[in-house]
Motif scaffolding. Structure first.
Motif, mmCIF file in Angstrom:
data_model
loop_
_atom_site.group_PDB
_atom_site.id
_atom_site.type_symbol
_atom_site.label_atom_id
_atom_site.label_comp_id
_atom_site.label_asym_id
_atom_site.label_seq_id
_atom_site.Cartn_x
_atom_site.Cartn_y
_atom_site.Cartn_z
ATOM 1 N N ASN A 81 0.755 -1.276 -0.191
ATOM 2 C CA ASN A 81 -0.095 -0.037 -0.014
ATOM 3 C C ASN A 81 0.808 1.102 0.127
ATOM 4 N N GLU A 82 0.497 2.051 -0.843
ATOM 5 C CA GLU A 82 1.427 3.369 -0.872
ATOM 6 C C GLU A 82 1.469 4.126 0.272
ATOM 7 N N LYS A 83 0.551 4.129 1.207
ATOM 8 C CA LYS A 83 0.565 4.681 2.453
ATOM 9 C C LYS A 83 1.820 4.315 3.194
ATOM 10 N N PHE A 84 2.325 3.201 3.128
ATOM 11 C CA PHE A 84 3.578 2.745 3.822
ATOM 12 C C PHE A 84 4.732 2.678 2.929
ATOM 13 N N ARG A 85 4.636 3.625 1.937
ATOM 14 C CA ARG A 85 5.880 3.809 1.298
ATOM 15 C C ARG A 85 6.443 5.264 1.034
ATOM 16 N N ALA A 86 7.389 5.433 0.441
ATOM 17 C CA ALA A 86 7.857 6.838 0.199
ATOM 18 C C ALA A 86 6.916 7.727 -0.613
ATOM 19 N N LEU A 87 6.141 6.817 -1.707
ATOM 20 C CA LEU A 87 5.019 7.436 -2.359
ATOM 21 C C LEU A 87 3.923 8.197 -1.592
ATOM 22 N N GLY A 88 3.613 7.282 -0.664
ATOM 23 C CA GLY A 88 2.516 7.995 0.289
ATOM 24 C C GLY A 88 2.991 9.180 0.894
ATOM 25 N N ARG A 92 1.767 13.323 0.424
ATOM 26 C CA ARG A 92 1.349 14.212 1.451
ATOM 27 C C ARG A 92 2.005 15.798 1.239
ATOM 28 N N LYS A 93 2.972 15.443 0.471
ATOM 29 C CA LYS A 93 3.939 16.767 0.453
ATOM 30 C C LYS A 93 3.734 17.676 -0.910
ATOM 31 N N VAL A 94 3.303 17.001 -1.838
ATOM 32 C CA VAL A 94 3.212 17.617 -3.135
ATOM 33 C C VAL A 94 1.962 18.830 -3.113
ATOM 34 N N GLY A 120 -5.526 9.946 -9.679
ATOM 35 C CA GLY A 120 -6.567 10.768 -9.351
ATOM 36 C C GLY A 120 -6.309 11.825 -8.278
ATOM 37 N N TYR A 121 -5.571 11.404 -7.342
ATOM 38 C CA TYR A 121 -5.160 12.320 -6.089
ATOM 39 C C TYR A 121 -4.135 13.254 -6.868
ATOM 40 N N PHE A 122 -2.973 13.092 -7.655
ATOM 41 C CA PHE A 122 -2.392 14.039 -8.100
ATOM 42 C C PHE A 122 -3.129 14.954 -9.328
ATOM 43 N N LEU A 123 -3.911 14.312 -9.914
ATOM 44 C CA LEU A 123 -4.864 15.292 -10.853
ATOM 45 C C LEU A 123 -5.734 16.139 -10.204
ATOM 46 N N ASP A 124 -6.170 15.871 -9.090
ATOM 47 C CA ASP A 124 -7.159 16.538 -8.376
ATOM 48 C C ASP A 124 -6.340 17.874 -7.400
ATOM 49 N N THR A 125 -4.919 17.362 -7.313
ATOM 50 C CA THR A 125 -4.387 18.463 -6.716
ATOM 51 C C THR A 125 -3.440 19.387 -7.472
#
Length: 168
Positions: A81-88, A92-94, A120-125
């Protein structure tokens, strides 16, 4: 005197408008300068190497005139899961206007649901996401959303095929 005063006020208005335009231009460029460029690299196992992804992203950034501010590298399964990776942490940082460069969509995740969630998160942000191997950029357009879905689906199908082959 009246004519001179009128001319003077026109000059004042013209100078004021020029100053406003210069400030608008400065503000726009400042927003571009303040945007961050992130490179995200991931391999699944310690037996794999990040160097090829790094070289590809460096070439891409150079062609686009971008300078990578932050390199995010991790060795972790795309199933995690991305929450437990550097991607998560990256998510949160972008902020709006930031740029993320990856080599391919499968670097984000191996499941369709998670790829769609992340994109979707990146596009929405308001984050611009480049996928170098595909030559695509994902922004908030409809065509980007359709492409994101298609690549996510392809990544999931590819992963299932590879898993089947390795079991046989």
């Amino acid at each position: 005197e009246i004519l001179i005063g009128l001319v003077g006020s026109e000059m004042c208005i013209r100078d004021r408008n020029r100053t406003i335009n210069m400030l608008r231009c400065f503000h726009y460029n400042l927003k571009l300068i303040m945007s961050m460029v992130f490179a995200y690299l991931r391999v699944s196992t310690g037996k794999q190497h990040l160097e090829n992804q790094m070289k590809e992203i460096e070439k891409f950034a150079s062609r686009k005139g971008l300078v990578i501010d932050v390199w995010i590298k991790e060795v972790v399964s795309g199933k995690k899961n991305e929450k437990f990776r550097a991607l998560g942490k990256l998510k949160r940082k972008v902020k709006k206007g930031d740029i993320i460069i990856i080599t391919e969509i499968s670097r984000l995740s191996r499941t369709l649901h998670e790829v769609m969630s992340i994109l979707g998160y990146f596009l929405d942000t308001g984050v611009l996401l480049y996928s170098t191997k595909d030559g695509f950029e994902f922004d908030d357009s409809i065509s980007s959303q359709v492409m994101a879905f298609a690549f996510g689906l392809a990544a999931q199908i590819e992963h299932k095929l590879i898993s089947q082959r390795t079991r046989e």
